[in-house]
Every structure is written in structure tokens, then in C-alpha cells.
Scaffold this motif. Structure first.
Motif, PDB file in Angstrom:
ATOM      1  N   UNK A  73       6.086  -5.126   3.417  1.00 54.02           N
ATOM      2  CA  UNK A  73       4.656  -6.147   3.840  1.00 54.02           C
ATOM      3  C   UNK A  73       3.647  -7.371   3.723  1.00 54.02           C
ATOM      4  N   UNK A  74       5.165  -8.370   3.320  1.00 52.05           N
ATOM      5  CA  UNK A  74       3.753  -9.222   1.618  1.00 52.05           C
ATOM      6  C   UNK A  74       2.351  -9.375   2.495  1.00 52.05           C
ATOM      7  N   UNK A  75       1.984  -9.936   3.567  1.00 48.42           N
ATOM      8  CA  UNK A  75       0.940  -9.864   3.624  1.00 48.42           C
ATOM      9  C   UNK A  75       0.156  -8.965   4.007  1.00 48.42           C
ATOM     10  N   UNK A  76      -0.103  -7.888   3.657  1.00 51.22           N
ATOM     11  CA  UNK A  76      -0.351  -6.020   4.005  1.00 51.22           C
ATOM     12  C   UNK A  76      -1.369  -6.424   2.722  1.00 51.22           C
ATOM     13  N   UNK A  77      -2.251  -5.397   2.286  1.00 52.35           N
ATOM     14  CA  UNK A  77      -3.446  -5.478   1.522  1.00 52.35           C
ATOM     15  C   UNK A  77      -2.870  -4.338   0.425  1.00 52.35           C
ATOM     16  N   UNK A  78      -3.209  -5.145  -0.776  1.00 56.19           N
ATOM     17  CA  UNK A  78      -2.308  -4.670  -1.708  1.00 56.19           C
ATOM     18  C   UNK A  78      -2.924  -2.817  -2.383  1.00 56.19           C
ATOM     19  N   UNK A  79      -1.895  -2.666  -2.592  1.00 53.35           N
ATOM     20  CA  UNK A  79      -2.038  -0.842  -3.015  1.00 53.35           C
ATOM     21  C   UNK A  79      -3.504  -0.229  -3.668  1.00 53.35           C
ATOM     22  N   UNK A 117       7.299  -2.097  -7.364  1.00 55.88           N
ATOM     23  CA  UNK A 117       7.240  -3.226  -7.841  1.00 55.88           C
ATOM     24  C   UNK A 117       5.903  -4.091  -7.671  1.00 55.88           C
ATOM     25  N   UNK A 118       5.580  -3.647  -6.249  1.00 55.84           N
ATOM     26  CA  UNK A 118       4.719  -4.613  -5.582  1.00 55.84           C
ATOM     27  C   UNK A 118       4.167  -3.671  -4.271  1.00 55.84           C
ATOM     28  N   UNK A 123       3.101   1.571   1.941  1.00 55.68           N
ATOM     29  CA  UNK A 123       3.629   2.210   0.737  1.00 55.68           C
ATOM     30  C   UNK A 123       2.807   3.438   0.502  1.00 55.68           C
ATOM     31  N   UNK A 124       1.107   2.903  -0.123  1.00 55.47           N
ATOM     32  CA  UNK A 124       0.202   4.105  -0.302  1.00 55.47           C
ATOM     33  C   UNK A 124       0.443   5.222   0.882  1.00 55.47           C
ATOM     34  N   UNK A 125       0.274   4.566   1.615  1.00 56.14           N
ATOM     35  CA  UNK A 125       0.361   5.704   3.397  1.00 56.14           C
ATOM     36  C   UNK A 125       1.066   6.829   4.091  1.00 56.14           C
ATOM     37  N   UNK A 126       2.738   5.594   3.071  1.00 55.86           N
ATOM     38  CA  UNK A 126       3.740   6.683   3.039  1.00 55.86           C
ATOM     39  C   UNK A 126       3.303   7.737   2.257  1.00 55.86           C
TER      40      UNK A 126
END
Length: 198
Positions: A73-79, A117-118, A123-126
Motif C-alpha cells: 500500500x505505497x500510497x496509503x496513509x502511514x500507520x 519496516x513501513x 496494516x494497523x487495521x490488520x
């Protein structure tokens, strides 16, 4: 008892403290049939608290969404712009839990750990999803009920590029890798397990 005495005779400073009931954070109990049960309620409670779900009533029935595979998800909001818990700390605790008493969360934990790493919002939702699952299954652990009629049993499976996602492949080449998993039992009791990208 003879073994303990042999160690003492070899000038080793050793103490027999009886049956273990708590070893490196794993609570060990014996039921009325003599079977051993292993769980990590304290660690699960710490994970729930760390991600801020102590007061939440929401739970999940599966460790991860089967319809959604995590990607970069390179264009998504950072965690860190969405969540206020420590991603790597949560991943570390989940990994320890998955490797000691909860093989059911191994694949979901591995997918989450891959993006330490990024991490992004997804990923936080997961992690939140997985912790909600742990909240509803916190009492589950391993049960060792040896069956002397069984020897070694091995089970394995793999998908064929199960993470493939054409739109993300240029950013995350690992989407073309296959995931394999295995578990080895002895006398009907799990001994080792893993879930890895090939």
C-alpha cells in the motif's frame, strides 16, 4: 528423581521445583485426565491493552480477513498518522504468542510482521482485527493429550502465489511468492509449526 541426583552428583547447583506451572510466560495446567494445557492469558491481555482495545466489545471469529491479502500500500496513509500504539512491539508480542501457544494466528502474524519496516493504515487495521480475534479466543491454547498409538504426523500446505496482486507487484515483488505452512505432531501433540513465504 534419580536424574536430579545425578546432576547434583556432577557438582551442578540444581533445584527441583516440582511441576512447572508458569514457564517463560506460558501458563501450564494439568486437567483431571492428566493432559497438559498451555495458554498465555497474560500476554494476550497485554497485547489487547497495548493496542488500546481493553474496553472495546468488538471481537472477530477469524484471525484475518480471508478475502483480503495484505500488500505494501505505497500510497496509503502511514500507520503512525492513524494509530497510537507501537507497531513493532505489537508484532513482536504477536510473533512470540504465535510461536509458543497459538499456531492459529501464525499466518496472520507473519503477514503483519512483513510490513514492520513501513507500516500503513491497512496494516494497523490488520493488527486490530487480529487482536479482536484474540480477545474472543483468549482462553484458547495448546492441549497436549498424548495418544500412544500415534507416532509422527506431518501436515503441510502451500498456495501458489496466493499473495499475487498485479497492481502492487511493482512495489512489492513478494506478492509473487507462495506461502507454505506445516505442523508436525508426535503422539497427537503439536511439536513445531510455521507459516512462511517461499
Amino acid at each position: 528423581d534419580d536424574f536430579i541426583q545425578e546432576l547434583r552428583d556432577a557438582d551442578l547447583d540444581i533445584e527441583d521445583q516440582g511441576d512447572p506451572n508458569d514457564y517463560v510466560g506460558v501458563n501450564i495446567t494439568k486437567d483431571k485426565h492428566g493432559y497438559l494445557n498451555f495458554n498465555q492469558l497474560a500476554l494476550i491481555d497485554a497485547i489487547i491493552k497495548d493496542v488500546g482495545l481493553s474496553k472495546s466489545k468488538r471481537t472477530k471469529t477469524v484471525p484475518a480477513k480471508s478475502s483480503e491479502v495484505l500488500h505494501a500500500y505505497p500510497d496509503s496513509i502511514p500507520f503512525e498518522h492513524v494509530f497510537d500504539f507501537n507497531y513493532r512491539s505489537a508484532v513482536g508480542k504477536l510473533n512470540y504468542l504465535a510461536q509458543t501457544t497459538r499456531p492459529d494466528i501464525m499466518a496472520a502474524t507473519h503477514m503483519i510482521a512483513k510490513y514492520s519496516h513501513c507500516p500503513k493504515k491497512e496494516h494497523g487495521e490488520a493488527i486490530i482485527h487480529l487482536v479482536q480475534y484474540l480477545k474472543s479466543t483468549r482462553h484458547i491454547g495448546l492441549r497436549f493429550a498424548p495418544d500412544q498409538s500415534k507416532g509422527f504426523e506431518n501436515y503441510c500446505d502451500a498456495d501458489f502465489s496466493g499473495n499475487w496482486f498485479r497492481d502492487q507487484a511493482q512495489f512489492d515483488p513478494s506478492t509473487s511468492k507462495s506461502r507454505s505452512g506445516w505442523i508436525i505432531f508426535y503422539a497427537g501433540c503439536p511439536g513445531t509449526w510455521a507459516s512462511k513465504l517461499q
